[in-house]
Scaffold this motif. Structure first.
Motif, mmCIF file in Angstrom:
data_model
loop_
_atom_site.group_PDB
_atom_site.id
_atom_site.type_symbol
_atom_site.label_atom_id
_atom_site.label_comp_id
_atom_site.label_asym_id
_atom_site.label_seq_id
_atom_site.Cartn_x
_atom_site.Cartn_y
_atom_site.Cartn_z
ATOM 1 N N ASN A 1 -5.728 4.189 -7.084
ATOM 2 C CA ASN A 1 -4.746 4.218 -6.012
ATOM 3 C C ASN A 1 -4.386 5.662 -5.638
ATOM 4 O OD1 ASN A 1 -3.271 2.543 -4.215
ATOM 5 N ND2 ASN A 1 -1.415 3.151 -5.290
ATOM 6 N N TYR A 2 -4.257 6.519 -6.632
ATOM 7 C CA TYR A 2 -3.979 7.927 -6.349
ATOM 8 C C TYR A 2 -5.111 8.547 -5.532
ATOM 9 C CZ TYR A 2 -3.565 12.934 -6.800
ATOM 10 O OH TYR A 2 -3.499 14.265 -6.515
ATOM 11 N N THR B 1 -0.388 10.643 4.833
ATOM 12 C CA THR B 1 0.999 10.902 5.204
ATOM 13 C C THR B 1 1.848 9.713 4.760
ATOM 14 O OG1 THR B 1 0.802 9.825 7.346
ATOM 15 C CG2 THR B 1 0.249 12.182 7.251
ATOM 16 N N LEU B 2 3.141 9.879 4.790
ATOM 17 C CA LEU B 2 4.037 8.793 4.425
ATOM 18 C C LEU B 2 3.828 7.591 5.353
ATOM 19 C CD1 LEU B 2 6.324 7.632 2.749
ATOM 20 C CD2 LEU B 2 7.926 8.788 4.278
ATOM 21 N N THR C 1 0.385 -0.141 2.839
ATOM 22 C CA THR C 1 1.125 -1.063 1.980
ATOM 23 C C THR C 1 1.444 -2.349 2.713
ATOM 24 O OG1 THR C 1 2.076 0.773 0.743
ATOM 25 C CG2 THR C 1 3.213 -1.351 0.590
ATOM 26 N N ASN C 2 1.922 -2.242 3.927
ATOM 27 C CA ASN C 2 2.255 -3.437 4.702
ATOM 28 C C ASN C 2 1.014 -4.269 4.999
ATOM 29 O OD1 ASN C 2 4.983 -2.853 4.716
ATOM 30 N ND2 ASN C 2 4.871 -1.747 6.646
ATOM 31 N N ILE D 1 0.594 -8.365 3.532
ATOM 32 C CA ILE D 1 0.653 -9.552 4.392
ATOM 33 C C ILE D 1 0.019 -10.780 3.732
ATOM 34 C CG2 ILE D 1 -0.226 -10.526 6.559
ATOM 35 C CD1 ILE D 1 0.413 -7.793 7.844
ATOM 36 N N PRO D 2 -1.193 -10.691 3.156
ATOM 37 C CA PRO D 2 -1.756 -11.885 2.511
ATOM 38 C C PRO D 2 -0.893 -12.407 1.354
ATOM 39 C CG PRO D 2 -3.451 -10.216 2.800
ATOM 40 C CD PRO D 2 -2.146 -9.588 3.165
ATOM 41 N N VAL D 3 -0.235 -11.505 0.658
ATOM 42 C CA VAL D 3 0.639 -11.923 -0.443
ATOM 43 C C VAL D 3 1.849 -12.677 0.110
ATOM 44 C CG1 VAL D 3 2.070 -11.125 -2.365
ATOM 45 C CG2 VAL D 3 -0.122 -10.014 -1.883
#
Length: 60
Positions: free
Chosen positions: A26-27, A34-35, A42-43, A47-49
């Motif tokens: 992941n790192y 960027t943030l 992440t979003n 979504i599938p989760v």
């Protein structure tokens, strides 16, 4: 920029080493982002989760 790095192989026992592999992966994927890019990633991956949670709630 999110790097396209193959995900690590996780053992069937899911050990501490597997957690380390996931964190390193992941790192490496996100080290130059960027943030805003991290939030979008992440979003997108969440979504599938969320959809699975909703299906589970409807079955109850």
């Amino acid at each position: 920029m999110i790097h396209n790095i193959p995900s690590p192989n996780i053992s069937p026992n899911f050990t501490v080493d597997d957690i380390h592999k996931l964190r390193e992966w992941n790192y490496a994927r996100l080290k130059d982002t960027t943030l805003e890019e991290r939030i979008v990633d992440t979003n997108r991956r969440a979504i599938p989760v969320y959809e699975q949670i909703e299906l589970f709630r409807k079955k109850m």
